[in-house]
Write an enzyme that holds these catalytic residues in place. Sequence first.
Site, PDB file in Angstrom:
ATOM      1  N   CYS A   1       0.982  -1.094   0.055  1.00  0.00           N
ATOM      2  CA  CYS A   1      -0.123  -0.005   0.110  1.00  0.00           C
ATOM      3  C   CYS A   1       0.803   1.243  -0.005  1.00  0.00           C
ATOM      4  CB  CYS A   1      -0.992   0.124   1.211  1.00  0.00           C
ATOM      5  SG  CYS A   1      -1.888  -1.279   1.074  1.00  0.00           S
ATOM      6  N   THR A   2       2.138   1.464   0.692  1.00  0.00           N
ATOM      7  CA  THR A   2       2.836   2.482   0.779  1.00  0.00           C
ATOM      8  C   THR A   2       3.419   2.525  -0.725  1.00  0.00           C
ATOM      9  OG1 THR A   2       3.342   2.045   3.036  1.00  0.00           O
ATOM     10  CG2 THR A   2       4.966   3.229   1.790  1.00  0.00           C
TER      11      THR A   2
END
Length: 152
Positions: free
Chosen positions: A43-44
């Site tokens: 997600c980062t």
Amino acid sequence: MTEIGDPLPNVTLKDSADQDVKLSELKPPFVLYYYPKADTPGCTNEGKDFTALKADFDKLGVSIYGLSKDTPAKLAKFAAKYDFKITLLSDEQSDATEQMGVWVEKNMYGKKYMGIERATFLIGTDGKVAQIWRKVKVKGHAAEVLSAAQAL
């Protein structure tokens, strides 16, 4: 489940500043990408990739929104930590997540559970879904979405 040509559900979400955002009233065209959980590696990286290409999306007039079930406070911390230049939205109640068909059964190490499927929706100038990517692999995805946005 949302399909190409569908309008977005008429639901209210929260942004990272805890302000109401009506999904159906966002100005098209835009990208709406779902990610499972803030501050996890995939997600980062996805947020970093969309942030890196934000200027290219801006030239096309295409906004970028990341959406998860995280709280607005967690989203604010996540965005600040990585200096994201995109808008993060919270769907704690799962209204949009379920209506768009991204709340799915997942399987990790033989254990089944419900979670957000990494998916992206490109919303065209008419406010309807122009393209959908499901079961997204992060590497190269933001560039692929940019290419599709250029074709709008």
